[in-house]
Design an enzyme around this catalytic site. Structure first.
Site, PDB file in Angstrom:
ATOM      1  N   TYR A  29       0.628  -1.100  -0.016  1.00 15.93           N
ATOM      2  CA  TYR A  29       0.018   0.066  -0.040  1.00 15.93           C
ATOM      3  C   TYR A  29       0.695   1.084   0.057  1.00 15.93           C
ATOM      4  O   TYR A  29       1.714   1.302   0.581  1.00 15.93           O
ATOM      5  CB  TYR A  29      -1.020  -0.020   1.175  1.00 15.93           C
ATOM      6  N   HIS A  65      -2.580   0.731   7.213  1.00 16.85           N
ATOM      7  CA  HIS A  65      -3.546   0.366   5.876  1.00 16.85           C
ATOM      8  C   HIS A  65      -4.348  -0.827   6.212  1.00 16.85           C
ATOM      9  O   HIS A  65      -4.758  -1.605   5.412  1.00 16.85           O
ATOM     10  CB  HIS A  65      -3.100   0.323   4.409  1.00 16.85           C
TER      11      HIS A  65
HETATM   12  C1  GCO Z   1      -5.205   7.437   2.992  1.00 13.04           C
HETATM   13  C2  GCO Z   1      -5.734   6.208   2.360  1.00 13.04           C
HETATM   14  C3  GCO Z   1      -6.035   6.309   0.965  1.00 13.04           C
HETATM   15  C4  GCO Z   1      -6.966   5.132   0.612  1.00 13.04           C
HETATM   16  C5  GCO Z   1      -7.898   5.491  -0.452  1.00 13.04           C
HETATM   17  C6  GCO Z   1      -9.062   4.436  -0.752  1.00 13.04           C
HETATM   18  O1  GCO Z   1      -4.633   7.273   4.088  1.00 13.04           O
HETATM   19  O2  GCO Z   1      -5.013   8.493   1.979  1.00 13.04           O
HETATM   20  O3  GCO Z   1      -5.519   5.224   2.977  1.00 13.04           O
HETATM   21  O4  GCO Z   1      -4.837   6.018   0.114  1.00 13.04           O
HETATM   22  O5  GCO Z   1      -6.470   3.871   0.469  1.00 13.04           O
HETATM   23  O6  GCO Z   1      -8.480   6.781  -0.110  1.00 13.04           O
HETATM   24  O7  GCO Z   1      -9.634   4.630  -2.175  1.00 13.04           O
HETATM   25 MG    MG Z   2      -4.878   5.745   4.911  1.00 11.70          MG
END
Ligand code: GCO
Ligand code: MG
Length: 446
Positions: free
Chosen positions: A199, A251
């Site tokens: 992520y 995440h």
């Molecule tokens: C963040 C979030 C996003 C999400 C995304 C999902 O901290 O900004 O984790 O990156 O993954 O908004 O659509």
């Molecule tokens: Mg986030």
């Protein structure tokens, strides 16, 4: 003249509305008031779907019978944009036409229960689009920026953080330095784990473009990740020093006990916050984490429902609330959430990535600037196409979001230009959220 005669006379004087002279007295007041003058009414509610930066954005426009008076609201749930569009256009619009747009709280409360089953992401986003638009209309009618209606500025501008990532220690450090050079003081850092779909960093899994999108497998294993993150922070603290505020987003992707260990392992690096250590389904672990680590914790972007966050706040189990404001129904509930958090020393850190529209970012910043327990604002730059589609985007300068003193949200939407960026209905990346699997093939939280 007895009461019945007086009532009949009074009603006759207000345009002859037929009205029962029995029944609760409260029915009388709105009817009489409504005919006292030509009332402001909602005449249309519509959803605009647009992707000027390639990400599906959902914006609601509420129009009124006052020429040129309309409001905008963010309803962006990018993974289910068409479902939100249906919830607005097919269900909320007929419920709202003809209503007084200044009755923001009442419209929120009645819209919230209008579906009977409630508190989910699609319907909350639909309500948010209307809610923010009604606040925008109120600001325009009063000629004041929303932050003034929320109690006025608590600060001149809103401190922000940006996302630095990379596939090596060195490339992450280089991107951190780039943001420091641009004047930011807070940087979220994410590093790709070799062979994984990490992520917040470029995936390094094998190319699967010849597979159909719903059959691809993005591999994710927690152990290599929890071993890599402390090394990343150790390297960064040596490279960029202790002054910069570093953040990290787990995440929700690792077993809770590994998240507790990670929070402990990261204590020496003094994070500004560690985000989403658990999934919303595992909020029961927060009490164990709090008892074992002083790493500041942020949680909330996946929450839709007060029952998910009120316990964490009242028990002081988190330090930052990170909800995606449209996900909980808009500015009306977000203001209440910010106030609740103030009494428990929880600071705000509203969700603000690419899948929050510029209208949503404007709403974030109006609330931020008027909130005493503001923490930090996740920020992004707005592409030139977005700035054309949404004139009046919050300005990002010296690491702060700045607002104009324009009435309402201070942002507009060029519908004609928005139509030039139609959304893609089922692009391959949509499947990514369901394609994340452990090495043994087990589906895992994205
Ligand atoms: C963040 C979030 C996003 C999400 C995304 C999902 O901290 O900004 O984790 O990156 O993954 O908004 O659509
Ligand atoms: Mg986030």
């Amino acid at each position: 003249m007895d009461r019945r005669q007086w009532l009949s006379g009074a009603v006759a004087a207000t345009g002859g509305l037929s009205i029962a002279t029995s029944g609760p007295r409260s029915l009388l007041v709105p009817l009489l008031a409504a005919t006292a003058q030509d009332p402001l009414q909602i005449t249309n509610v519509k959803t605009i779907l647009t992707a000027p930066a390639g990400i599906r954005l959902v914006v609601v426009k509420v129009e009124t019978n006052e020429p040129g008076l309309y409001g905008l609201g963010c309803a962006t749930f990018t993974q289910r944009a068409r479902a939100v569009e249906t919830a607005v256009d097919r269900y909320l619009k007929p419920f709202l036409i003809g209503k007084d747009p200044t009755r923001i709280e009442d419209i929120w409360q009645s819209s919230f229960v209008s579906s009977y089953w409630r508190n989910g992401p699609v319907l909350n986003n639909a309500i948010s689009g209307v809610d923010m638009a009604l606040w925008d209309i109120l600001g325009k009618r009063t000629g004041r920026p929303l932050y003034e209606l929320f109690g006025g500025k608590c600060r001149e501008a809103v401190d922000t953080y940006r996302h630095a990532s990379g596939s090596s220690l060195e490339s992450v450090a280089e991107n951190v330095r780039r943001y420091l050079d641009e004047g930011f003081r807070h940087v979220r850092v994410q590093m790709a784990v070799e062979g994984m779909s990490t992520y917040g960093a470029r995936s390094t899994t094998a190319d699967q473009s010849d597979f159909p999108a719903n059959r691809r497998t993005n591999v994710w294993e927690p152990r290599p990740y929890v071993q890599a993150v402390p090394k990343l922070f150790d390297y960064l603290r040596h490279e960029v020093g202790d002054a910069v505020e570093l953040l990290h987003d787990v995440h929700e992707r690792i077993p809770p006990i590994l998240a507790i260990q990670l929070a402990k392992d990261l204590e020496p690096y003094r994070l500004f916050f560690l985000e989403d250590p658990f999934s919303p389904e595992d909020v029961g672990y927060f009490q164990h984490l709090r008892a074992q680590s002083s790493t500041p914790i942020a949680m909330g972007e996946l929450f839709n429902n007060p029952n998910e966050f009120t316990g964490l706040i009242k028990d002081r189990l988190i330090d930052f609330i990170r909800v995606h404001i449209s996900q909980i129904g808009g500015l009306t509930p977000a203001r209440k959430l910010a106030a609740l958090c103030e009494y428990f020393a929880v600071r705000t850190a509203w969700h603000g990535p690419g899948d929050v529209s510029p209208v949503g970012h404007a709403a974030n910043v109006h609330l931020d600037i008027a909130t005493p327990n503001f923490g930090i604002q996740e920020a992004r730059s707005f592409s030139s196409a977005e700035q054309d589609v949404f004139p009046g985007c919050p300005e990002l300068r010296d690491g702060y979001y700045w607002l104009s003193d324009q009435p309402g949200l201070g942002i507009d939407l060029d519908e004609r230009l928005a139509a030039r960026f139609p959304i893609e209905d089922d692009p391959p990346f949509d499947m990514n959220w369901g394609n994340l699997r452990r090495a043994d093939g087990t589906s895992t939280k994205p």
